[in-house]
Design an enzyme around this catalytic site. Structure first.
Site, PDB file in Angstrom:
ATOM      1  N   HIS A  33     -15.654  26.702 -34.889  1.00 44.75           N
ATOM      2  CA  HIS A  33     -16.444  26.181 -33.678  1.00 44.75           C
ATOM      3  C   HIS A  33     -17.561  25.153 -34.800  1.00 44.75           C
ATOM      4  CE1 HIS A  33     -15.602  28.849 -31.088  1.00 44.75           C
ATOM      5  NE2 HIS A  33     -15.983  27.934 -30.367  1.00 44.75           N
ATOM      6  N   GLU A  78      -4.660  19.154 -25.350  1.00 44.43           N
ATOM      7  CA  GLU A  78      -5.318  17.901 -25.966  1.00 44.43           C
ATOM      8  C   GLU A  78      -4.394  16.723 -26.196  1.00 44.43           C
ATOM      9  OE1 GLU A  78      -6.359  20.759 -27.130  1.00 44.43           O
ATOM     10  OE2 GLU A  78      -8.067  21.225 -26.873  1.00 44.43           O
TER      11      GLU A  78
END
Ligand SMILES: Cc1ncc(C[n+]2csc(CCOP(=O)(O)OP(=O)(O)O)c2C)c(N)n1
Length: 728
Positions: free
Chosen positions: A528, A458
């Site tokens: 999540h 990322e």
């Protein structure tokens, strides 16, 4: 002082030794020494100024001068691009940065061209010379350099994209490219331990990018010796297997050897063969900085061994030995340098200081705000009344903007249709286009240079995007899940929001980060389902948006792409395909300005301020409450979180006199705390009841749905809070 131009170089007579080994003329060799000495004497002057408390920090280039003047002489200022770190005084002087400019930064002057008094000394930045504003963070710049090189290649292959365009951020970006520019990035050997260094090697290598890495190995990272940072003690050995690289390991205190290595490395990069890494062994005679005393951890013998390799005395001896300069000439040169430094210091200490009123300037674009009225448009009368989901309309918006603006590129994890595009081009596979399919079809329509997969890293995504945006591209990157945004946090906190402010408006990196966020997924669990928007709203310099429905998502995303600020665009995954909030496609020009809330339901008895997935839940609760009790709730969807629509909140609270601030993220230290505090502060006299908050429990989201339901705010929780507050 700029280095000599090429034409006069050819005419100059060369010495016997240097012609073969360095291809530097006598004049260039003298200039080489002058720049090294100038750098050292500027450091010495700063040290005096620091002791006199006229400057407030000092970190020196001492011991690194030969390697850095060599790099500067091998490259082209204002043509190549430069991402130096704090030790790099000598290369900046070689490129054309003046001593006065450097000392103006040291005193924190208003006229400090690098930062206007915002950054410490030795944080070089010069737009004219393509020296890009750095942070103090070690290694983040490596990814910017990679993105910068990618941008150079992109504009070379898509020259039309470089054209100015009125009406969006492109109006304010002068794009320059040459097709063979090289990007310099330097780093200390200790900082090569940072992941961002390795993440950048990955892409530089894979992309055969023209990036010249210079590792300045002085054997220490503050007090930590090289073998603690680098297994085996030699970074050259560790990086040796990266494909496509040219490598060189040199004695960085030897000017001739350093120049030769740099010239070869630059030629390799400029020829488009790939990246290069020059590992220079240097010394650090002045401790890490003036805040450090190396005698506490280095022996006198070790320091003496270093001193014997001092590049200034080495080059001085060499010039004498080769008969290039005699003692008188050296004395004269040094005296001139000393006078130059003295004059610069005299001027710098008298410089005007920045005004307090200037503090907030350049936090955001002064040219084009996402709140600009040009972004307030109406949906076009559409021929197709089909109601589309948020996922559909985000995908439509990305396609529209990629058609309209060739500078828009989309990359991230799994966002491409297929990286191995043979099967895709042959029509044998349909393509993936993102784990949520939001980027489906982009690679197929716009090609692999405009939509592509990143490595699973990322910081790589974010840092490269910053580098591209610095040069005028518009990356619209995806972080696959908000839960995995944290490896990018360093780039998002210390780089993305700061580039414009810390360079006093000289550089900027307007880009968009799309981030699927949030829970209510039934089984999404800890990794999540995360929220956490307040972590980013607590950072000035970025805009944060979080739509609750399809039309807002499209309109706000278009504004995010066209505006001149960096935007974190939070997309609630539960809302992607929800029945709630579907809308027909509103046409390719539909935009919504940031900072304008939407009144989802008009009411008179109490106000609910919220956003994201709580909007439909609060609406459900408000409708039920009205049906059952007649209590009339006004529901405000903020839509953008920085900036937010304070006027809409204040107007509503003045009408209803009761307010709940609700959000999906945890209660404590959350986004609602700020809104509630401001209401308490500024609207106290309008309130008939305490400000209430409804939010998640102060915990992570559990997997088992019974637990998830209890943790996240539900319509029943909102209903209860509304009922109670109305009765207060
Ligand atoms: C990410 C980050 N961690 C820690 C620091 C504090 N720090 C500043 S310089 C430095 C040592 C860097 O050593 P090295 O990379 O070898 O470069 P040198 O200073 O020796 O040239 C450290 C730990 C920082 N600036 N950034």
């Amino acid at each position: 002082m700029a280095r000599q131009s090429g034409s006069s170089v050819q005419e100059n007579k060369k010495t016997a030794v240097d012609v073969a080994e360095s291809s530097l003329t006598r004049e260039q060799l003298v200039e080489f020494y002058r720049l090294m000495y100038l750098s050292r004497r500027t450091d010495d002057r700063e040290i005096v100024l620091k002791r006199q408390q006229k400057i407030f920090f000092q970190v020196s280039c001492a011991g690194h001068e030969a390697l850095l003047v060599a790099a500067g002489m091998a490259m082209k200022p204002g043509y190549d691009w430069f991402f130096p770190y704090y030790r790099d005084r000598a290369i900046c002087l070689t490129l054309g940065n003046t001593v006065e400019e450097q000392l103006l930064q040291a005193v924190g002057a208003a006229d400090d061209i690098a930062s206007g008094g915002r950054q410490m000394p030795s944080h070089w930045s010069n737009k004219r010379l393509n020296i890009v504003t750095p942070s103090s963070s070690t290694a983040t710049q490596c990814l910017h350099a990679v993105g910068c090189a990618e941008a150079g290649r992109f504009f070379t292959r898509h020259p039309e994209a470089a054209k100015k365009h009125q009406g969006d951020y492109r109006d304010f970006k002068d794009v320059t490219f040459h097709g063979d520019e090289v990007v310099y990035v330097s780093i200390g050997e200790g900082s090569t331990s940072q992941g961002e260094f390795w993440e950048s090697l990955n892409t530089a290598s894979n992309g055969k990018l023209p990036v010249l890495y210079v590792v300045e190995d002085n054997g220490y990272a503050i007090s930590t010796p090289v073998e603690v940072n680098t297994p085996g003690g030699n970074i050259s050995k560790l990086v040796a297997n990266f494909p496509n690289f040219h490598f060189a390991e040199v004695d960085g205190t030897d000017p001739i050897e350093s120049y030769k290595a740099m010239a070869e490395a630059v030629a390799y990069c400029r020829a488009g063969k790939g990246p290069a890494l020059v590992h220079g062994h240097v010394i650090r005679p002045y401790s890490h900085s003036l805040s450090d005393d190396e005698r506490l951890y280095r022996s006198a013998e070790e320091l003496a061994a270093d001193a014997a390799r001092d590049p200034i005395s080495r080059m001085q001896m060499w010039l004498l030995r080769e008969g290039i300069l005699d003692a008188d000439a050296i004395n004269k040169l040094e005296q001139q340098v000393d006078e130059e430094v003295q004059r610069a210091a005299d001027r710098a200490v008298m410089a005007t200081l920045p005004t307090v009123a200037s503090i907030t300037k350049h936090l955001y674009s002064e040219d084009l705000s996402p709140m600009d009225p040009r972004f307030a448009t109406e949906p076009a009368a559409t021929a197709d009344p089909t109601e589309r989901t948020m996922a559909d309309l985000i995908n439509c918006c990305l396609k529209d903007e990629m058609r309209r603006d060739e500078r828009v590129v989309v990359f991230g994890e799994d966002v491409a249709d297929a990286s191995r595009d043979e099967a895709l081009l042959a029509g044998k596979v349909k393509g993936k286009g993102g784990v949520f399919k939001l980027t489906a079809g982009l690679q197929t329509e716009f090609g692999s240079e405009r939509c592509f997969n990143s490595p699973l890293a990322e910081a790589n995504i974010t840092g490269r995007a910053i580098g591209m945006a610095l040069r005028g591209m518009k990356p619209v990157v995806e972080i696959q899940f908000f839960d995995y945004i944290w490896p990018a946090m360093h780039q998002m906190r210390n780089e993305l929001p700061l580039v414009r402010w810390r360079s006093n408006g000289e550089f900027s990196c307007p880009l968009v980060m799309r981030v699927p966020i949030g829970g209510y997924l039934t089984g999404g669990s800890i990794y999540h389902s995360q929220s956490g928007e307040s972590i980013f709203t607590h950072t000035p310099g970025v805009r944060i948006v979080m739509p609750s429905n399809a039309l807002d998502a499209l309109g706000l995303l278009r504004t995010a792409i066209r505006c001149d600020d960096p935007v974190i665009f939070l997309e609630h995954k539960r809302l992607y395909r929800e029945t709630f909030g579907r809308a027909p496609y509103p046409g390719p020009e539909y935009c919504i300005p940031f900072g304008k809330a939407k009144i989802v339901r008009q009411g008179k008895d109490l106000t609910v301020v919220t956003y994201g997935a709580v909007v439909p839940r609060a609406l459900q609760a408000a409708q039920k409450l009205h049906r059952e009790t007649g209590i009339d709730v006004e529901l405000i969807d903020l839509r953008s979180l920085t900036p937010y629509d304070w006027e809409a909140i204040a107007e509503s609270v003045k009408k209803t006199n009761r307010v709940i601030v609700a959000h999906e993220d945890m209660l404590s230290w959350g986004y609602g705390a700020e809104i509630a505090a401001r209401i308490g502060d500024e609207l106290f006299h309008d309130l008939d009841a305490p400000v209430r908050r409804v939010a998640a429990m102060d915990t992570f989201v559990a997997y088992q749905p019974v637990l998830e339901d209890a943790i996240l705010p539900q319509p029943e929780d909102l209903y209860r809070a509304m009922h109670e507050l109305a009765a207060f």
